[in-house]
Design an enzyme around this catalytic site. Structure first.
Site, mmCIF file in Angstrom:
data_model
loop_
_atom_site.group_PDB
_atom_site.id
_atom_site.type_symbol
_atom_site.label_atom_id
_atom_site.label_comp_id
_atom_site.label_asym_id
_atom_site.label_seq_id
_atom_site.Cartn_x
_atom_site.Cartn_y
_atom_site.Cartn_z
ATOM 1 N N GLN A 131 0.968 -1.205 0.187
ATOM 2 C CA GLN A 131 -0.164 -0.535 -0.099
ATOM 3 C C GLN A 131 1.349 1.448 0.458
ATOM 4 O OE1 GLN A 131 -2.472 0.126 3.782
ATOM 5 N NE2 GLN A 131 -4.448 1.616 2.541
ATOM 6 N N GLY A 132 0.967 2.133 -1.092
ATOM 7 C CA GLY A 132 1.314 3.396 -1.467
ATOM 8 C C GLY A 132 1.156 4.735 -0.848
ATOM 9 N N TYR A 133 0.907 4.707 -0.012
ATOM 10 C CA TYR A 133 0.111 5.745 1.016
ATOM 11 C C TYR A 133 0.742 6.666 1.664
ATOM 12 C CZ TYR A 133 -5.176 4.462 0.096
ATOM 13 O OH TYR A 133 -6.167 3.508 0.043
ATOM 14 N N SER A 134 1.476 6.409 2.400
ATOM 15 C CA SER A 134 1.880 7.513 3.359
ATOM 16 C C SER A 134 3.077 8.403 2.504
ATOM 17 C CB SER A 134 2.198 6.993 4.252
ATOM 18 O OG SER A 134 1.487 6.751 5.431
ATOM 19 N N SER A 166 4.204 -1.032 4.725
ATOM 20 C CA SER A 166 4.507 -2.158 4.173
ATOM 21 C C SER A 166 4.819 -3.666 4.016
ATOM 22 C CB SER A 166 3.675 -2.860 5.282
ATOM 23 O OG SER A 166 3.326 -2.221 6.749
ATOM 24 N N GLU A 249 -10.491 -2.010 5.130
ATOM 25 C CA GLU A 249 -9.936 -2.179 6.452
ATOM 26 C C GLU A 249 -11.015 -3.074 7.603
ATOM 27 O OE1 GLU A 249 -7.385 0.455 7.196
ATOM 28 O OE2 GLU A 249 -5.194 -0.229 6.511
ATOM 29 N N ASN A 375 -4.975 7.446 16.867
ATOM 30 C CA ASN A 375 -5.883 7.058 17.649
ATOM 31 C C ASN A 375 -6.258 8.487 17.303
ATOM 32 O OD1 ASN A 375 -5.565 5.140 18.361
ATOM 33 N ND2 ASN A 375 -5.925 5.046 20.512
ATOM 34 N N GLU A 376 -5.550 10.082 17.711
ATOM 35 C CA GLU A 376 -5.883 11.018 17.725
ATOM 36 C C GLU A 376 -7.004 11.243 16.321
ATOM 37 O OE1 GLU A 376 -3.305 10.276 17.827
ATOM 38 O OE2 GLU A 376 -3.430 10.151 20.226
HETATM 39 C C1 FAD Z 1 4.396 -0.804 11.339
HETATM 40 C C2 FAD Z 1 3.442 0.518 9.986
HETATM 41 C C3 FAD Z 1 3.130 0.051 9.592
HETATM 42 C C4 FAD Z 1 3.134 1.191 8.093
HETATM 43 N N1 FAD Z 1 2.481 0.637 6.852
HETATM 44 C C5 FAD Z 1 2.194 1.566 6.441
HETATM 45 C C6 FAD Z 1 2.066 1.169 4.506
HETATM 46 O O1 FAD Z 1 1.808 -0.406 4.173
HETATM 47 N N2 FAD Z 1 1.484 1.759 3.801
HETATM 48 C C7 FAD Z 1 1.228 2.851 3.858
HETATM 49 O O2 FAD Z 1 1.234 4.087 2.938
HETATM 50 N N3 FAD Z 1 1.481 3.981 5.243
HETATM 51 C C8 FAD Z 1 2.016 2.700 6.172
HETATM 52 N N4 FAD Z 1 2.597 3.568 7.793
HETATM 53 C C9 FAD Z 1 1.812 4.228 8.027
HETATM 54 C C10 FAD Z 1 0.780 5.001 8.777
HETATM 55 O O3 FAD Z 1 0.165 5.440 8.025
HETATM 56 C C11 FAD Z 1 1.303 6.849 9.433
HETATM 57 O O4 FAD Z 1 1.917 6.595 10.525
HETATM 58 C C12 FAD Z 1 0.239 6.893 9.917
HETATM 59 O O5 FAD Z 1 -1.386 7.678 9.159
HETATM 60 C C13 FAD Z 1 0.526 8.887 10.744
HETATM 61 O O6 FAD Z 1 1.130 9.201 10.201
HETATM 62 P P1 FAD Z 1 3.168 9.841 10.212
HETATM 63 O O7 FAD Z 1 3.831 8.969 10.140
HETATM 64 O O8 FAD Z 1 2.858 10.665 9.123
HETATM 65 O O9 FAD Z 1 2.384 10.695 11.987
HETATM 66 P P2 FAD Z 1 1.906 12.247 11.729
HETATM 67 O O10 FAD Z 1 0.437 12.710 10.937
HETATM 68 O O11 FAD Z 1 2.824 12.802 12.584
HETATM 69 O O12 FAD Z 1 1.102 12.602 13.704
HETATM 70 C C14 FAD Z 1 2.100 12.646 14.465
HETATM 71 C C15 FAD Z 1 0.828 12.575 15.548
HETATM 72 O O13 FAD Z 1 0.777 13.719 15.917
HETATM 73 C C16 FAD Z 1 -0.851 13.533 15.348
HETATM 74 N N5 FAD Z 1 -1.924 14.565 14.291
HETATM 75 C C17 FAD Z 1 -1.793 14.540 13.454
HETATM 76 N N6 FAD Z 1 -2.619 14.763 12.582
HETATM 77 C C18 FAD Z 1 -3.699 15.426 13.873
HETATM 78 C C19 FAD Z 1 -4.676 15.712 13.976
HETATM 79 N N7 FAD Z 1 -5.426 16.541 12.856
HETATM 80 N N8 FAD Z 1 -5.677 16.051 14.878
HETATM 81 C C20 FAD Z 1 -4.815 15.811 16.234
HETATM 82 N N9 FAD Z 1 -3.665 15.098 16.398
HETATM 83 C C21 FAD Z 1 -3.029 14.485 14.930
HETATM 84 C C22 FAD Z 1 -1.174 11.787 15.387
HETATM 85 O O14 FAD Z 1 -1.851 11.417 16.175
HETATM 86 C C23 FAD Z 1 -0.006 11.344 16.118
HETATM 87 O O15 FAD Z 1 0.184 11.627 16.918
HETATM 88 C C24 FAD Z 1 2.600 2.011 8.416
HETATM 89 C C25 FAD Z 1 2.821 3.062 10.270
HETATM 90 C C26 FAD Z 1 3.516 1.971 10.970
HETATM 91 C C27 FAD Z 1 3.801 1.698 11.866
#
Ligand code: FAD
Lengths: 395, 373
Positions: A131-134, A166, A249, A375-376
């Site tokens: 999954q290429g989202y992030s 992942s 999901e 969670n947020e």
């Molecule tokens: C084990 C693992 C596997 C993953 N696999 C994939 C994958 O296969 N494909 C893929 O595309 N992605 C994947 N991800 C990425 C995952 O989806 C992102 O890590 C996630 O969406 C959070 O983004 P970030 O890490 O940039 O955190 P950030 O968005 O930078 O968040 C940092 C903190 O700020 C808080 N925050 C951010 N915005 C808000 C808001 N509006 N209100 C309140 N709080 C906020 C967050 O909750 C968090 O606590 C994976 C992540 C993990 C840990």
């Protein structure tokens, strides 16, 4: 409203249970309970062989419609399949992103050609997906995607970077959200592309996780290509399709995940019995609470899945990710507290980092409350969409 | 397996919600809770006329012969309104207990609404003993916290008789029985103390000489119904809070827009929905009992649901006060009614910690503890 299963359901349960008993043997016996979160590297090739073996026997795509090669199983059978698979200690499915996310998205939004082209490979276990989202600047704020794709002749040419992808290092295909309209921002101008991973325009670099292992990666797109027809939905409709994928999901496969949770809880209870912590009133309260919480997770999933699909997502669906993620994270901590000082001790000798399954559970569950919407973010979504409260301000 | 309401069940829910919304709004609750009697008899007659008192009574005894899922639906809707009435005591406790012991007696009179009733068993504190004396029984002992104990027409009393738990049906006016209604912090409930001092009962008042197992089943089913009450009430706390915070403006915008407020509401929604799943789970197991007869499964589901739902309710009520600010602390706003009821509901039929401890035993932690010795 009825929770009990019919005689016909029970017959199906016996069928899948027998199949698991007869097939998780021989070369596959060592796969029992392996390959779950934190343990993704264990016996990868053997697990892939098992996925193919399941495909041949018709046990992949259990909930997919018959018309696209699935089993077309009713909900009760899907529930039973996932529960019995996990009960038997079925290994972590190498094909789960394809079966659970890519496949259902293509079934819902894809063309007939795309269904013919991509679904058989998922069902057979031959094609693995990621999954290429992030991206570095698109985490919770997924719409901030910067990876670009432009149409050159009959090819999409892609430049940019994904992160936390992942299983990218073992995948054959990736579904990528890319910006296909120059000058757009936010939800607009995005497209949903299906991109082959084995090409020179793509570089995959593993990222080491706190568990010491690396199941996720950075993925660099440097003039990577895919055929013009490998777009799901229309150009510019990528956000809609991507949100559709996220909805999957919440599917029946979460029931299997819960049975895996059950196996973990049972192990923790057995340890509490062996080391005497089961006498501690606080530990007893927490173990009982975890047990109750898991029953409720199942009931909540069944309630959500039993509802005929309507225009509005029911509230129990909105809370399900926040709920299971938090429950599971608490379980990881409970495991450590039950183990006491022994929780600290890893197999191997000093200088190596080879963790026990419960240590992996404790560490890996820290990510449960982060991936697939933190969670947020879940709380924002519940408040805004389920409760109708004002939306967050955007910059 | 289909864990969704049937069309009939949706109908029951919608009509109950509509009726209670019309006839038992907060103004009604406030009015009757300030009276000595504590409920409105005319409205109660309508409840019986609608067939609610006979909901789980078999059809040949004048009831509807429905199950605990349907009863849970009514309890949830009554919880939403905090409808003060003899329903819990009469139907959830007494009719349920009579069905569990397998008697045909009394149920027809409950179904028609002719009498109200209650149960004084392990749901109350204290103890009553019975001895046989010729054609009569003598009862002695004190029971406290008997719901509706002072106002019910008929009291089902669990008493120790020859080393077993027997169930007696005692007329509220029986000689030797003194009933004292107790004022309570939650004014929607009417606990009482019952004193049996050489109370003399005719032989016919013995409903069952060995009711221990049946009463345990009945109390588990009652716990499941109390869980459903908690769901409705907790959801009302959530709805009131969302509504209020959307309208309350501070710093130039509705406070509902502040993330700290939104996230607490999201946590309430999580509590409500998981509680709902828990309560329906327990209600379904209560209905299935007839098929598999396994009391353990019901005990686990009932204790699980009671522990979970009553905690969820208390958390929601507490958050509701907080997010209402100062008005949440006033008598005028309804939040305190729910907060007080949430406290009471936590304690009735066993508090969350005791239910979790029971689950701990049932999932094998006692054997486990022995194994480690
Ligand atoms: C084990 C693992 C596997 C993953 N696999 C994939 C994958 O296969 N494909 C893929 O595309 N992605 C994947 N991800 C990425 C995952 O989806 C992102 O890590 C996630 O969406 C959070 O983004 P970030 O890490 O940039 O955190 P950030 O968005 O930078 O968040 C940092 C903190 O700020 C808080 N925050 C951010 N915005 C808000 C808001 N509006 N209100 C309140 N709080 C906020 C967050 O909750 C968090 O606590 C994976 C992540 C993990 C840990």
């Amino acid at each position: 409203m009825k929770l009990s299963f019919s005689a016909e359901d029970e017959a199906f349960r016996a069928e899948i249970a027998a199949w698991m008993r007869d097939n998780l043997t021989g070369e596959f016996a060592k796969l029992k309970n392996r390959g779950g979160p934190g343990d993704e590297h264990a016996f990868f090739e053997e697990r892939r062989a098992f996925e193919r073996h399941m495909g041949k026997a018709g046990w992949t795509g259990v909930g997919w419609p018959k018309a696209v090669g699935g089993r077309g199983a009713p909900l009760s059978h899907q529930v039973i399949f996932f529960e019995e698979y996990a009960r038997a200690g079925g290994p972590g499915r190498v094909g789960h992103i394809g079966e659970g996310l890519a496949g259902p998205t293509i079934i819902a939004f894809g063309t007939e050609d795309q269904k013919r082209r991509f679904l058989p490979g998922i069902l057979s276990g031959d094609d693995l997906w990621c999954q290429g989202y992030s991206e570095p600047n698109a985490g919770s704020d997924l719409a901030n995607v910067r990876t670009k794709a432009r149409l050159v002749g009959d090819r999409w040419v892609i430049d940019g970077q994904k992160v936390w992808t992942s299983l990218a290092h073992v995948s054959d295909w990736c579904f990528v959200i890319a910006r296909t309209e120059e000058g757009t921002s936010g939800h607009k101008g995005l497209s949903y592309l299906l991109v082959p991973m084995n090409q020179k325009g793509i570089t995959v670099r593993p990222i080491q996780q706190m568990t010491g292992t690396s199941e996720f990666n950075e993925v660099f797109f440097d003039g990577a290509e895919t055929a013009a027809e490998n777009i799901v939905g229309q150009p510019g409709e990528g956000w809609k399709v991507a949100m559709g994928t996220l909805a999957f999901e919440r599917g029946a496969s979460t029931l299997g995940q819960q049975m895996a949770f059950r196996n973990q809880l049972d192990e923790i209870i057995a340890i509490a019995k062996a080391n005497g912590r089961a006498r501690d009133p606080m530990i007893r309260q927490r173990l009982a609470d975890a047990w109750i919480g898991l029953q409720i997770m199942r009931a909540n999933a069944l309630r959500m899945l039993s509802k005929a699909e309507g225009p509005e997502l029911p509230r129990e669906a909105y809370v399900s990710k926040l709920y299971w993620a938090t429950w599971h994270r608490d379980l990881g901590k409970l495991a450590m507290d039950v183990l006491g000082p022994e929780a600290e001790i890893a197999p191997g000798s000093p200088g190596t980092y080879d963790l026990t399954p419960l240590q992996q559970l404790f560490l890996f569950t820290r990510s449960d409350t982060i991936y697939a919407g933190t969670n947020e973010i879940q709380r924002n979504i519940i408040a805004e969409r389920a409760l109708g409260m004002p939306r967050e301000a955007r910059a | 397996m289909n864990f969704a309401f049937t069309e009939d069940q949706i109908l029951i829910r919608d009509s109950a919600r509509g009726w209670l919304g019309d006839f038992a709004p907060a103004s009604h609750v406030r009015q009757v809770m300030a009276t000595a009697e504590g409920y409105d008899r005319a409205l109660w007659a309508e409840v019986a006329a609608m067939g609610w008192t006979g909901l789980i009574v078999p059809e040949d005894l004048g009831g509807s012969g429905l199950g605990f899922v349907e009863l849970a639906i009514l309890c949830e809707e009554m919880g939403r309104r905090l409808y003060p009435s003899p329903f819990e005591a009469t139907v959830v406790l007494a009719a349920n207990a009579l069905l569990a012991v397998g008697t045909d007696r009394i149920l027809d009179r409950i179904a028609t609404g002719e009498i109200t009733a209650t149960l004084g068993a392990a749901n109350a504190t204290g103890k009553v003993t019975a001895v046989r004396n010729g054609d009569a029984y003598h009862l002695d002992g004190v029971l406290r916290h008997v719901p509706d104990g002072a106002r019910a027409d008929l009291i089902l009393v669990a008493a120790e008789l020859d080393g077993r738990t027997a169930l007696f049906a005692v007329d509220g006016a029986a000689p030797g029985l003194t009933r004292e209604g107790l004022a309570s912090m939650d004014q929607t409930r009417r606990p009482a103390e019952l004193r049996f001092e050489a109370a003399i009962l005719p032989a016919s008042s013995l409903v069952s000489a060995d009711a221990g197992t049946a009463l345990a089943t009945a109390l588990d089913r009652a716990a499941a119904m109390t869980a459903a009450h908690a769901v409705g009430a907790a959801e009302q706390c959530l709805e009131m809070t969302v509504e209020y915070t959307k309208g309350r403006v501070q710093f130039g915008r509705p406070v509902a827009g502040f993330q700290a407020v939104k996230h607490q509401c999201a946590d309430m929604a999580l509590a409500v929905e998981t509680a709902r799943s828990a309560a329906y789970w327990a209600a379904c197991v209560a209905d299935d009992m007839g098929h598999n007869g396994d009391g353990t499964e019901l005990a686990l589901a009932a204790s699980g649901a009671k522990a979970w739902c009553s905690r969820a309710y208390f958390d929601c009520a507490a958050t509701a006060i907080q997010l209402h600010g100062g008005v949440g602390f006033t008598w005028e706003y309804d939040v305190h009614l729910y907060f007080k009821n949430a406290r009471a509901i936590e304690a009735v039929l066993g508090d969350p910690a005791s239910h979790r401890e029971r689950v701990a035993g049932l999932i094998g932690l006692d054997e486990l503890a022995e194994a480690a010795q």
